[in-house]
Design a protein around this motif. Structure first.
Motif, short mmCIF file in Angstrom:
data_model
loop_
_atom_site.label_atom_id
_atom_site.label_comp_id
_atom_site.label_asym_id
_atom_site.label_seq_id
_atom_site.Cartn_x
_atom_site.Cartn_y
_atom_site.Cartn_z
N ALA A 441 0.83 -1.21 0.00
CA ALA A 441 0.00 0.00 0.00
C ALA A 441 0.86 1.26 0.00
N ARG A 442 1.97 1.22 0.74
CA ARG A 442 2.85 2.39 0.81
C ARG A 442 3.49 2.69 -0.53
N LEU A 443 3.82 1.66 -1.28
CA LEU A 443 4.51 1.84 -2.55
C LEU A 443 3.57 2.16 -3.71
N GLN A 444 2.26 2.09 -3.46
CA GLN A 444 1.31 2.45 -4.50
C GLN A 444 1.43 3.93 -4.82
N PRO A 445 1.44 4.30 -6.09
CA PRO A 445 1.54 5.73 -6.44
C PRO A 445 0.33 6.49 -5.91
N SER A 446 0.57 7.71 -5.43
CA SER A 446 -0.51 8.56 -4.95
C SER A 446 -1.36 9.01 -6.11
N PRO A 447 -2.65 9.15 -5.92
CA PRO A 447 -3.51 9.66 -7.01
C PRO A 447 -3.11 11.08 -7.37
#
Length: 450
Positions: A441-447
Motif C-alpha cells: 500500500a505504501r509503494l502504490q503511487p498517490s492519485p
C-alpha cells in the motif's frame, strides 16, 4: 587460535589504505550527481522566505541526487538549495526520478536547505518545470554510475548558529539568545568506493536557518533591505568549499536539521544582513567542519568500524495533525541505511524535536533528524513554546497537541525500519502478510490531483 588470527588479519587489512585505495566490502551500491537549478534569468524575481526583489546571481542554486541500492531495495535522497520541499514539487519530482532510476517514488526523500534567497515554486512555474527535468536528469546520471560503497559517520561543530528566542515576563520575543537551546553539531555521512581518498558523495547535516543574506536593519550597511542577488546562502558556500577540497570530484549535499528557532549569529536590531566576510566565515566554518569530519572518518581506526552490510528499509506515512483551523496533513518518513537512521518532518521543527527524537532512538541506531523534507507545513513548534508564544508558535498552523502525535508516529516508523520490534521481524504468517500488505500500500503511487 589460527582462525582468530586470520580474522584479525582480515579486519586489519580491510582497515588499511594502501596507495590511496582501500577494499570496500559492502552489499550497498551508490551513485551521486549534482545539477545547477538557478533560474536561467534572474531579473526582478521576488525570492521566498524574507521576500525581496533580486537581480543577478551571487552563487548558483544546486540540487543533489544520491541513489542507493542494497541489492533488494532502492532509495534516493534529493537535496535542494530552496526554501521548502513544496508538496507540488515532491509530487512531480518523485515519479520523474522513479522513471529514470527505478527507485520507488515512496522511497525518495526530498530535502530543502530552507534557503531564504531562492525562488518560490508557484510564483515561478517555468523555472519549476525546468527543475523537475533537471532532477530527473541528475537522477539518471547518478543511477548510471552506481558502484559498491561503504559509509562512515563523523561529527564536528559550527560556531555561527544561535537560538533566536528569549523569554521576558512569560512571553517569547525575537532576540539572539546564546543561552537558548542550540545544536552546533555537524554530522557527516561519507560514501566511499575505495578507489581513492576522494568520497563519491558527502552528506552534511547541520542546524541553522540559511538567512545570512536576508533583511537587515537601518544600522547594517551595505544591505539594510537584504542582499540584492540570488544566492544559496551558507549551505551553498559550504558545498562549494567541500567540493573544492576534493577538486570537484565529489558531490557535497546539505541536509537541514531542526532549525525552526536557530539562525545565524548576526547581532543587530534584532539582527543584521550578512556581508561577504560573514558568508565566508559561515561557509568555511561549516565546510571546514565537514572536511575535518570526513577526513577523520577515513582513519584506519574509524574505517575498521564501518559496516559491511547496509540493508535499506523505508517507512512513511501521511498523518493528520491537530491544526488551529483544520487538520493538517503531513508526511513523516524513516529511512534506515545500515546503522544510520534518517527521520524526517515536512516543515520547520524547533531544535528540541531533534534532541527528543535522538534521545529516544540513539541506543538503537545512529540518528539524523531532518526538517524541511517531503512537504512544507510551516513551523512545527513544541508544546512548551506554545505556552509562551512568540514568532514560531504564533505562525504555526498546528496546535500544541501536534508534538506528541509527531513524536509517537516517528517512533513507530523507526520501529518498522530498525527492525528490533517483534512485529517488524516476526515470521508468523499473519505478521508477514500484514507487513507485506502495508508495504504494498505504501509503494502504490498517490492519485494525481485533478
Amino acid at each position: 587460535m589460527k582462525s582468530l588470527l586470520i580474522l584479525l588479519f582480515a579486519v586489519a587489512a580491510h582497515a588499511q589504505i594502501i596507495d590511496g585505495k582501500f577494499p570496500v566490502v559492502s552489499n550497498l551500491k551508490a551513485g551521486a550527481a549534482k545539477v545547477n537549478i538557478t533560474p536561467a534569468e534572474v531579473k526582478d524575481i521576488t525570492v521566498a522566505g524574507h521576500t525581496r526583489v533580486v537581480n543577478g546571481v551571487r552563487d548558483p542554486l544546486r540540487a543533489g541526487v544520491l541513489v542507493l541500492d542494497d541489492g533488494e531495495t532502492k532509495a534516493a535522497i534529493v537535496t535542494m538549495d530552496v526554501i521548502g520541499a513544496w508538496e507540488d514539487m515532491v509530487a512531480l519530482a518523485r515519479p520523474a526520478i522513479e522513471k529514470e532510476t527505478g527507485v520507488p517514488a515512496a522511497n525518495i526523500m526530498i530535502c530543502a536547505s530552507h534557503n531564504h534567497s531562492g525562488p518560490g515554486w508557484v510564483e515561478n512555474m517555468r523555472w519549476a518545470s525546468d527543475v523537475i527535468k533537471k532532477l530527473a536528469a541528475a537522477a539518471r546520471d547518478a543511477a548510471s554510475n552506481m558502484r559498491p560503497a561503504s559509509i562512515g559517520l563523523a561529527e564536528d561543530r559550527i560556531s555561527f548558529s544561535i537560538n533566536r528566542r528569549k523569554i521576558y515576563d512569560g512571553r517569547a520575543v525575537v532576540s539572539l539568545n546564546p543561552e537558548g537551546p542550540n545544536d552546533p553539531r555537524v554530522k557527516v555521512l561519507r560514501f566511499d568506493d575505495g578507489q581513492s581518498l576522494t568520497p563519491l558523495a558527502i552528506v552534511m547535516h547541520a542546524v541553522c536557518h540559511p538567512c545570512f543574506f536576508t533583511w537587515g536593519d537601518k544600522g547594517s550597511q551595505p544591505h539594510p533591505k537584504g542582499f540584492p542577488m540570488m544566492t544559496a546562502d551558507f549551505p551553498g558556500e559550504a558545498q562549494t568549499f567541500v567540493e573544492s577540497i576534493y577538486s570537484g570530484k565529489t558531490a557535497a549535499m546539505f541536509i537541514q536539521g531542526c532549525a525552526g528557532d536557530i539562525r545565524p549569529n548576526l547581532p543587530g536590531y534584532p539582527y543584521r544582513c550578512a556581508d561577504e566576510a560573514d558568508i565566508q566565515w559561515a561557509g568555511r566554518d561549516l565546510g571546514g567542519a565537514v572536511v575535518r569530519a570526513a577526513a577523520y572518518s577515513l582513519t584506519r581506526e574509524q574505517l575498521a568500524k564501518r559496516a559491511t552490510y547496509y540493508p535499506i528499509r523505508v517507512a512513511s506515512e501521511v498523518i493528520e495533525l491537530p491544526g488551529k483551523e483544520q487538520p493538517i496533513r503531513a508526511e513523516l518518513m524513516a529511512m534506515k541505511i545500515g546503522p544510520y537512521l534518517l527521520l524526517t518532518m515536512p516543515g520547520e521543527p524547533m531544535v528540541e524535536y531533534g534532541f527528543k527524537l535522538e534521545q529516544a532512538i540513539a541506543d538503537r541506531a545512529k540518528p539524523l533528524i531532518i526538517g524541511y523534507a517531503n512537504g512544507n507545513i510551516g513551523y512545527i513548534a513544541t508544546a512548551e513554546a506554545h505556552k509562551v508564544g512568540g514568532y514560531e508558535p504564533n505562525l504555526s498552523k498546528l496546535k500544541p497537541e501536534a508534538e506528541p502525535v509527531i513524536l509517537k508516529k516517528l517512533g513507530e516508523l523507526a520501529d518498522r525500519v530498525v527492525g528490533d520490534v517483534f512485529a517488524s521481524f516476526s515470521k508468523h504468517p499473519k505478521d508477514m502478510q500484514k507487513r507485506e500488505a502495508a508495504e504494498k500500500a505504501r509503494l502504490q503511487p498517490s492519485p494525481t490531483k485533478p
